[in-house]
Design an enzyme around this catalytic site. Structure first.
Site, PDB file in Angstrom:
ATOM      1  N   TYR A 135       0.799  -1.223   0.000  1.00  0.00           N
ATOM      2  CA  TYR A 135       0.000   0.000   0.000  1.00  0.00           C
ATOM      3  C   TYR A 135       0.833   1.275   0.000  1.00  0.00           C
ATOM      4  CZ  TYR A 135      -4.418  -2.427   0.546  1.00  0.00           C
ATOM      5  OH  TYR A 135      -5.527  -3.190   0.326  1.00  0.00           O
ATOM      6  N   LYS A 203       2.941 -15.245   4.935  1.00  0.00           N
ATOM      7  CA  LYS A 203       3.281 -16.241   3.915  1.00  0.00           C
ATOM      8  C   LYS A 203       4.787 -16.459   3.987  1.00  0.00           C
ATOM      9  CE  LYS A 203       2.037 -18.685   0.211  1.00  0.00           C
ATOM     10  NZ  LYS A 203       1.140 -19.855   0.235  1.00  0.00           N
ATOM     11  N   ASP A 236      -3.119 -18.564   3.044  1.00  0.00           N
ATOM     12  CA  ASP A 236      -4.041 -19.434   2.289  1.00  0.00           C
ATOM     13  C   ASP A 236      -4.767 -20.382   3.242  1.00  0.00           C
ATOM     14  OD1 ASP A 236      -1.509 -20.550   2.712  1.00  0.00           O
ATOM     15  OD2 ASP A 236      -1.320 -21.425   0.707  1.00  0.00           O
ATOM     16  N   ASP A 260      -6.604  -6.780   4.140  1.00  0.00           N
ATOM     17  CA  ASP A 260      -7.691  -6.305   3.278  1.00  0.00           C
ATOM     18  C   ASP A 260      -8.521  -7.490   2.796  1.00  0.00           C
ATOM     19  OD1 ASP A 260      -9.223  -4.574   1.565  1.00  0.00           O
ATOM     20  OD2 ASP A 260      -8.025  -5.330  -0.115  1.00  0.00           O
ATOM     21  N   ASP A 264     -12.729  -9.038   4.071  1.00  0.00           N
ATOM     22  CA  ASP A 264     -13.968  -9.218   3.291  1.00  0.00           C
ATOM     23  C   ASP A 264     -14.518 -10.618   3.575  1.00  0.00           C
ATOM     24  OD1 ASP A 264     -13.794  -6.642   2.096  1.00  0.00           O
ATOM     25  OD2 ASP A 264     -14.462  -7.415   0.157  1.00  0.00           O
TER      26      ASP A 264
HETATM   27  C1  IPM Z   1     -10.717  -1.306   2.487  1.00  0.00           C
HETATM   28  C2  IPM Z   1     -10.650  -0.953   1.022  1.00  0.00           C
HETATM   29  C3  IPM Z   1      -9.404  -0.119   0.736  1.00  0.00           C
HETATM   30  C4  IPM Z   1      -8.196  -0.969   1.078  1.00  0.00           C
HETATM   31  C5  IPM Z   1      -9.274   0.430  -0.695  1.00  0.00           C
HETATM   32  C6  IPM Z   1     -10.519   1.141  -1.139  1.00  0.00           C
HETATM   33  C7  IPM Z   1      -8.089   1.331  -0.813  1.00  0.00           C
HETATM   34  O1  IPM Z   1     -10.709  -2.078   0.231  1.00  0.00           O
HETATM   35  O2  IPM Z   1     -10.747  -0.392   3.313  1.00  0.00           O
HETATM   36  O3  IPM Z   1     -10.780  -2.500   2.797  1.00  0.00           O
HETATM   37  O4  IPM Z   1      -7.726  -1.758   0.234  1.00  0.00           O
HETATM   38  O5  IPM Z   1      -7.713  -0.853   2.205  1.00  0.00           O
HETATM   39 MN    MN Z   2     -11.103  -3.896   1.347  1.00  0.00          MN
END
Ligand code: IPM
Ligand code: MN
Ligand code: NAD
Length: 372
Positions: A135, A203, A236, A260, A264
């Site tokens: 990042y 990893k 993984d 990140d 999700d």
């Molecule tokens: C998050 C988002 C951000 C990230 C993006 C939009 C830069 O996906 O906050 O999870 O990757 O951190």
């Molecule tokens: Mn994200």
């Protein structure tokens, strides 16, 4: 007086932030908190109108805030990265928000897609390093647009940056003090005195420089926390284990990129993107921390008034904790728990047909009931 900078942003951002702010008005008084809301017009619309992403003056005004409440940025009419890097990442870096705290908690009454798992099994926290790794934006092109093109994007990992992230994770595990029922600890672990666990996710079998540094820092830091069990998973395997045995996690500490991705997945465990909250923390408080849902601007449902506001509301709860309003924070979480347990109203992502505003109103009503 707590000065709260508000960046509603793009897509569903303004729709969910509106509900959060209405709730803030209701709960701030519980801790005698007075708030001064400062709205910042940042995001895709402003960029398309003026060409400005995040003017330096706005950054300096944001710096004066005690905390920032953000909806989401990302606009279908703007090339990818312009707003995400120019606003979100710039703020995370400029304000040294080096921890991205992302709780993964399933509320009673919410269905998880994971078979035979419930709130008892889904209660972990991801500590995502937030200022390093891929990042940072280190890299570039040569011969761009030609057949010989080279693109380089480098993962930056500093010993100091990794160590402060790991220390944060161990402190958090210590403060959580997992109950006896936590299956991540065996009887043997308990007899050794372990009361919590930090799982480092990386990893090391491939990234033998960067994640060797992570592992050495992890081993050293863990010595300062003899009551916390140090645990390690390759990323993984972590994805697999989060699905088959989420109850084995307490605190996960991981890199920016992996954090990140796995959050999700974590959002799905807790019922979906509409429920996952986060805080970008500057634990040293040398600049404001920033609170936002894990989800993005959701262009596919933006403008329809059906985004789930709960991720944004729970992020507001985290903001309240940060600005010293723990009663308000707890009240917000209790109200959300009540609405979710009731099963209605729910937005379409949770199988309902209610609107963003209806869910927001239900949370406010639950707050009123709670206060009686
Ligand atoms: C998050 C988002 C951000 C990230 C993006 C939009 C830069 O996906 O906050 O999870 O990757 O951190
Ligand atoms: Mn994200
Ligand atoms: P997204 O999180 O916006 O959407 C993914 C899916 O989740 C979509 O189907 C969406 O409808 C659903 N969803 C998201 N939030 C929801 C909510 N509150 N209620 C119900 N459903 C919800 O991810 P994406 O589609 O990959 O990204 C869209 C844009 O947002 C991109 O420009 C991306 O860069 C940006 N983004 C911004 C942030 C942020 O500002 N923190 C985070 C992630 C993505």
């Amino acid at each position: 007086m707590a000065k709260i900078g508000v960046i509603a942003g793009d897509g569903v951002g303004p729709e969910v932030v509106r509900e959060g702010l209405a709730i803030l008005g209701d709960v701030a008084g519980l801790d005698g908190l007075e708030t001064d809301l400062v709205e910042f017009d940042l995001g895709g619309e402003r960029y398309l109108r003026t060409g400005e992403v995040l003017p330096d003056l706005a950054l300096e005004d944001l710096r004066k805030c005690d905390a920032i409440y953000l909806g989401a940025v990302g606009h279908p009419g703007v090339p990818p990265g312009v707003l995400e890097k120019g606003i979100l990442l710039r703020l995370r870096f400029a304000f040294h928000q080096y921890i991205n705290l992302r709780p993964v908690r399933l509320f009673p009454g919410v269905e998880t897609p994971i078979k035979n798992k419930g709130p008892e099994q889904i209660d972990l926290v991801v500590v995502r390093e937030n200022n390093e790794d891929l990042y940072v934006g280190a890299g570039g092109f040569t011969y761009k647009g030609t057949p010989e093109e080279v693109a380089i994007q480098t993962s930056i990992n500093t010993r100091a940056g990794v160590e402060r992230c790991l220390r944060y994770a161990f402190e958090l595990a210590r403060s959580r003090g997992k109950s006896r029922a936590f299956p991540g600890l065996s009887d043997d672990d308990r007899s050794r005195g372990y009361v919590g666990q930090v799982t480092m996710v990386a990893k090391t079998n491939v990234l033998t420089f960067a994640h060797d540094l992570w592992m050495r820092a992890f081993t050293e830091v863990s010595l300062d926390y003899p009551e916390i069990k140090p645990d390690y998973n390759h990323v993984d395997a972590c994805c697999m284990r989060m699905v088959v045995a989420p109850e084995r996690y307490d605190v996960i500490a991981t890199t920016n990129m992996f954090g990140d991705i796995i959050t999700d997945l974590g959002a799905v465990l807790q019922g979906g993107m509409g429920l996952a909250a986060s805080g970008n923390l500057n634990p040293d408080r040398t600049a404001p921390s920033m609170f936002e849902p894990v989800h993005g601007s959701a262009p596919d449902i933006a403008g329809k008034g059906i985004a789930n506001p709960i991720a944004a509301v729970l992020s507001l709860g985290m903001l309240l904790d940060h600005v010293g309003a723990p009663k308000g924070a707890e009240a917000v979480r209790r109200a959300v728990a009540r609405v979710l347990a009731a099963g209605t109203p729910r937005t379409p992502d949770l199988g309902g047909s209610s609107t963003t505003a209806e869910v927001g109103r239900a949370v406010r009503e639950a707050l009123e009931d709670d206060a009686r």
